[in-house]
Design a protein around this motif. Structure first.
Motif, PDB file in Angstrom:
ATOM      1  N   MET A 160       0.842  -1.170   0.000  1.00 49.04           N
ATOM      2  CA  MET A 160       0.000   0.000   0.000  1.00 49.04           C
ATOM      3  C   MET A 160       0.894   1.242   0.000  1.00 49.04           C
ATOM      4  O   MET A 160       1.861   1.328   0.738  1.00 49.04           O
ATOM      5  N   HIS A 161       0.563   2.211  -0.864  1.00 52.85           N
ATOM      6  CA  HIS A 161       1.285   3.486  -0.880  1.00 52.85           C
ATOM      7  C   HIS A 161       0.759   4.379   0.241  1.00 52.85           C
ATOM      8  O   HIS A 161      -0.427   4.622   0.333  1.00 52.85           O
ATOM      9  N   ASN A 162       1.659   4.852   1.085  1.00 52.67           N
ATOM     10  CA  ASN A 162       1.278   5.781   2.146  1.00 52.67           C
ATOM     11  C   ASN A 162       1.465   7.223   1.710  1.00 52.67           C
ATOM     12  O   ASN A 162       0.633   8.072   1.990  1.00 52.67           O
ATOM     13  N   VAL A 167       4.545  -2.881   3.429  1.00 49.76           N
ATOM     14  CA  VAL A 167       4.649  -4.229   2.882  1.00 49.76           C
ATOM     15  C   VAL A 167       4.660  -5.208   4.046  1.00 49.76           C
ATOM     16  O   VAL A 167       5.524  -5.111   4.923  1.00 49.76           O
ATOM     17  N   SER A 168       3.681  -6.092   4.093  1.00 52.61           N
ATOM     18  CA  SER A 168       3.573  -7.080   5.172  1.00 52.61           C
ATOM     19  C   SER A 168       3.615  -6.412   6.538  1.00 52.61           C
ATOM     20  O   SER A 168       4.268  -6.901   7.459  1.00 52.61           O
TER      21      SER A 168
END
Length: 67
Positions: free
Chosen positions: A1-3, A31-32
């Motif tokens: 997911m891009h923050n 990531v994870s």
């Protein structure tokens, strides 16, 4: 997911019905469950049959840059 994305460079070139977008930036991603900072250079190629139709992506490439 891009923050978050911190763009450093961004260019777009349009010739007829083809557009090339080149960008460079720092991406904070999850990531994870772990946050990571990625420094990327990437390019995308788009096309459209005419000005009344939406742009469609044909290709994308990303490369990791050193921090």
């Amino acid at each position: 997911m891009h923050n978050s994305i911190d763009l450093e460079e961004n260019t777009a070139t349009v010739v007829n019905n083809t557009a090339i977008v080149e960008e460079k930036g720092k991406f904070t991603v999850t990531v994870s469950g772990n946050n990571k900072l990625l420094h990327l250079s990437y390019g995308e190629v788009f096309t459209t049959p005419n000005s009344k139709q939406p742009w469609k992506i044909l290709a994308m490439h990303a490369s990791v840059l050193e921090h």
